[in-house]
Design a protein around this motif. Sequence first.
Motif, PDB file in Angstrom:
ATOM      1  N   TRP A 129      -6.379   0.860   4.359  1.00 20.00           N
ATOM      2  CA  TRP A 129      -5.398  -0.271   3.912  1.00 20.00           C
ATOM      3  C   TRP A 129      -6.209  -1.682   4.438  1.00 20.00           C
ATOM      4  CZ3 TRP A 129      -3.614  -4.012   7.217  1.00 20.00           C
ATOM      5  CH2 TRP A 129      -3.710  -3.969   8.702  1.00 20.00           C
TER       6      TRP A 129
ATOM      7  N   CYS B 295      -7.007  -4.570   1.957  1.00 21.79           N
ATOM      8  CA  CYS B 295      -5.961  -5.625   2.054  1.00 21.79           C
ATOM      9  C   CYS B 295      -6.801  -7.017   2.244  1.00 21.79           C
ATOM     10  CB  CYS B 295      -4.858  -5.541   3.221  1.00 21.79           C
ATOM     11  SG  CYS B 295      -3.605  -4.445   2.720  1.00 21.79           S
TER      12      CYS B 295
ATOM     13  N   VAL C  31       0.701  -1.222   0.044  1.00 18.61           N
ATOM     14  CA  VAL C  31      -0.167  -0.087   0.035  1.00 18.61           C
ATOM     15  C   VAL C  31       0.813   1.029  -0.064  1.00 18.61           C
ATOM     16  CG1 VAL C  31      -1.715  -1.016   1.156  1.00 18.61           C
ATOM     17  CG2 VAL C  31      -0.177  -0.125   2.694  1.00 18.61           C
TER      18      VAL C  31
END
Length: 197
Positions: free
Chosen positions: A60, A64, A11
């Motif tokens: 994130w 993810c 990221v």
Amino acid sequence: MSEDQVRICVVGDELVAGLGDARGLGWVGRVTARTRTETPMLVAPLAVPDETSTALAARWETECARRFGRHTTNRLVVGLGATDLREGLSLARSRLNLANILDAARSARIECFVVGPPPRPDVDPDALGSLSQAFADVSSRRQVPYVETFAPLRTHDQWHADVAAGDGTHPGQAGYGLLAWLVLHNGWHEWLGVAQD
């Protein structure tokens, strides 16, 4: 799905996507190409251009989670840029944002690796150096590998020439090659537990 599969989410801002690289690899693609693992490895670059660490901390986990598996080895690479300085975030806020990312990942048993911001001609170099040191300190306190890119590239002629030859802000092939070299020679293979080429 094999429990031996490794999934790595990367990221960060446009540097994670390799903006300016005519080969389209960036540092992430070059590092992936030089990484040999005995088990399958999926690397997912998740870039958002001009992203602050505040925005990164907010997105994130959701992004993810869609790539990580319940029975895979999940890892997180945080590629940090200089947008915090351009957007006026305080050093304390930037530190806290990274700390929150690393702490949340640890709680989820996700091992992290952090790549610091490289030099940019449109931000104050002393301020960027301080930001990189702050990120390094946050990582060190949590025993997370940190790759310092600002200090080694601050006076690197090839880096500055490559940035100047492009859009004046982002590197090209040579610059991304330098970033990849720094990552590969500063704990990457050890973090993954694989042999170095």
